[in-house]
Write a protein that holds these residues in place. Sequence first.
Motif, mmCIF file in Angstrom:
data_model
loop_
_atom_site.group_PDB
_atom_site.id
_atom_site.type_symbol
_atom_site.label_atom_id
_atom_site.label_comp_id
_atom_site.label_asym_id
_atom_site.label_seq_id
_atom_site.Cartn_x
_atom_site.Cartn_y
_atom_site.Cartn_z
ATOM 1 N N MET A 111 0.796 -1.277 0.136
ATOM 2 C CA MET A 111 0.038 0.051 0.005
ATOM 3 C C MET A 111 0.670 1.513 -0.134
ATOM 4 O O MET A 111 2.044 1.341 0.592
ATOM 5 C CB MET A 111 -0.808 -0.181 1.250
ATOM 6 C CG MET A 111 -1.983 -1.148 1.098
ATOM 7 S SD MET A 111 -2.964 -0.803 2.570
ATOM 8 C CE MET A 111 -4.343 0.137 1.817
ATOM 9 N N GLY A 112 0.405 2.359 -0.892
ATOM 10 C CA GLY A 112 1.469 3.315 -0.926
ATOM 11 C C GLY A 112 0.585 4.814 -1.187
ATOM 12 O O GLY A 112 -0.547 4.821 -1.319
ATOM 13 N N ALA B 172 -3.310 0.416 -3.777
ATOM 14 C CA ALA B 172 -3.247 -0.691 -3.052
ATOM 15 C C ALA B 172 -2.922 -1.699 -3.926
ATOM 16 O O ALA B 172 -3.768 -1.813 -5.008
ATOM 17 C CB ALA B 172 -4.164 -0.972 -1.977
ATOM 18 N N ASP B 173 -2.150 -2.735 -3.819
ATOM 19 C CA ASP B 173 -1.940 -3.620 -4.590
ATOM 20 C C ASP B 173 -2.787 -4.936 -3.979
ATOM 21 O O ASP B 173 -2.381 -5.738 -3.190
ATOM 22 C CB ASP B 173 -0.422 -4.339 -4.885
ATOM 23 C CG ASP B 173 0.311 -3.351 -5.355
ATOM 24 O OD1 ASP B 173 1.602 -3.251 -5.140
ATOM 25 O OD2 ASP B 173 -0.183 -2.418 -5.911
ATOM 26 N N ILE C 90 4.791 6.424 7.169
ATOM 27 C CA ILE C 90 3.462 5.323 6.612
ATOM 28 C C ILE C 90 3.536 4.364 7.658
ATOM 29 O O ILE C 90 4.434 3.679 8.044
ATOM 30 C CB ILE C 90 3.951 5.131 5.195
ATOM 31 C CG1 ILE C 90 2.760 4.318 4.418
ATOM 32 C CG2 ILE C 90 5.298 4.203 5.048
ATOM 33 C CD1 ILE C 90 2.856 4.197 3.218
ATOM 34 N N SER C 91 2.273 4.006 7.767
ATOM 35 C CA SER C 91 1.921 2.633 8.481
ATOM 36 C C SER C 91 0.791 2.185 8.029
ATOM 37 O O SER C 91 -0.269 2.773 7.322
ATOM 38 C CB SER C 91 1.724 3.259 10.263
ATOM 39 O OG SER C 91 0.655 4.277 10.220
ATOM 40 N N ARG C 92 0.379 1.133 8.565
ATOM 41 C CA ARG C 92 -0.877 0.353 8.057
ATOM 42 C C ARG C 92 -1.580 -0.715 9.252
ATOM 43 O O ARG C 92 -0.849 -1.033 10.120
ATOM 44 C CB ARG C 92 -0.688 -0.387 6.964
ATOM 45 C CG ARG C 92 0.267 -1.654 7.039
ATOM 46 C CD ARG C 92 0.635 -2.341 5.612
ATOM 47 N NE ARG C 92 -0.599 -2.893 5.098
ATOM 48 C CZ ARG C 92 -0.370 -3.619 3.921
ATOM 49 N NH1 ARG C 92 0.641 -3.324 3.174
ATOM 50 N NH2 ARG C 92 -1.395 -4.228 3.531
ATOM 51 N N THR D 64 4.829 -2.518 2.746
ATOM 52 C CA THR D 64 4.333 -4.006 2.171
ATOM 53 C C THR D 64 3.551 -4.387 3.663
ATOM 54 O O THR D 64 3.360 -3.843 4.604
ATOM 55 C CB THR D 64 5.609 -4.850 2.323
ATOM 56 O OG1 THR D 64 6.209 -5.073 3.428
ATOM 57 C CG2 THR D 64 6.440 -4.255 1.327
ATOM 58 N N SER D 65 2.725 -5.505 3.238
ATOM 59 C CA SER D 65 1.889 -6.295 4.267
ATOM 60 C C SER D 65 2.836 -6.800 5.554
ATOM 61 O O SER D 65 2.415 -6.814 6.675
ATOM 62 C CB SER D 65 1.380 -7.613 3.749
ATOM 63 O OG SER D 65 2.354 -8.130 3.278
ATOM 64 N N GLY D 66 4.044 -6.789 5.188
ATOM 65 C CA GLY D 66 5.110 -7.092 6.374
ATOM 66 C C GLY D 66 5.593 -5.918 7.169
ATOM 67 O O GLY D 66 6.258 -6.280 8.382
ATOM 68 N N GLY D 67 5.218 -4.899 6.773
ATOM 69 C CA GLY D 67 5.676 -3.568 7.400
ATOM 70 C C GLY D 67 7.014 -2.990 6.853
ATOM 71 O O GLY D 67 7.336 -2.087 7.558
ATOM 72 N N ASN D 68 7.487 -3.445 5.900
ATOM 73 C CA ASN D 68 8.747 -2.852 5.044
ATOM 74 C C ASN D 68 8.372 -1.499 4.391
ATOM 75 O O ASN D 68 7.224 -1.541 3.737
ATOM 76 C CB ASN D 68 9.296 -3.784 4.283
ATOM 77 C CG ASN D 68 9.936 -4.997 4.943
ATOM 78 O OD1 ASN D 68 10.696 -4.946 5.938
ATOM 79 N ND2 ASN D 68 9.840 -6.247 4.294
ATOM 80 N N THR D 69 9.182 -0.401 4.783
ATOM 81 C CA THR D 69 8.701 0.762 4.168
ATOM 82 C C THR D 69 9.800 1.430 3.204
ATOM 83 O O THR D 69 11.150 0.999 3.250
ATOM 84 C CB THR D 69 8.330 1.744 5.456
ATOM 85 O OG1 THR D 69 9.593 1.893 5.977
ATOM 86 C CG2 THR D 69 7.304 1.304 6.233
#
Length: 123
Positions: free
Chosen positions: A34-35, A97-98, A69-71, A52-57
Amino acid sequence: QVHLVESGGGLVQAGGSLRLSCAASGSIISINAMGWYRQAPGKQRDLVAVITSGGNTNYADSVKGRFIISRDNAKNTVYLQMNSLRPEDTAVYYCKADTTYWSGVIARYLEVWGQGTLVTVSS
């Protein structure tokens, strides 16, 4: 289908802060990256930050140290905390969002864009 709804834009003075939100809805199976992107008048749309879904930014150099950025994967929502805003941050901010979603009984992949939210930073 999948839809993204952004919120949180507005007018702020230089040095101020804003928080953008983007919520995804629909027949979602999963969301990978997500961006946030932005487009200033007369300019191309550029990446601001991605997670990313794993939290890499990853961040654009121009916002490193100022934006976060956070999710929330449970809510299919991505956030952009913008601090120390500058007039050059003025732009329409778009969420992307992918996604993998159900189309009937078939899983499909789709890059989905939000409608955009305007951020204006006054000097």
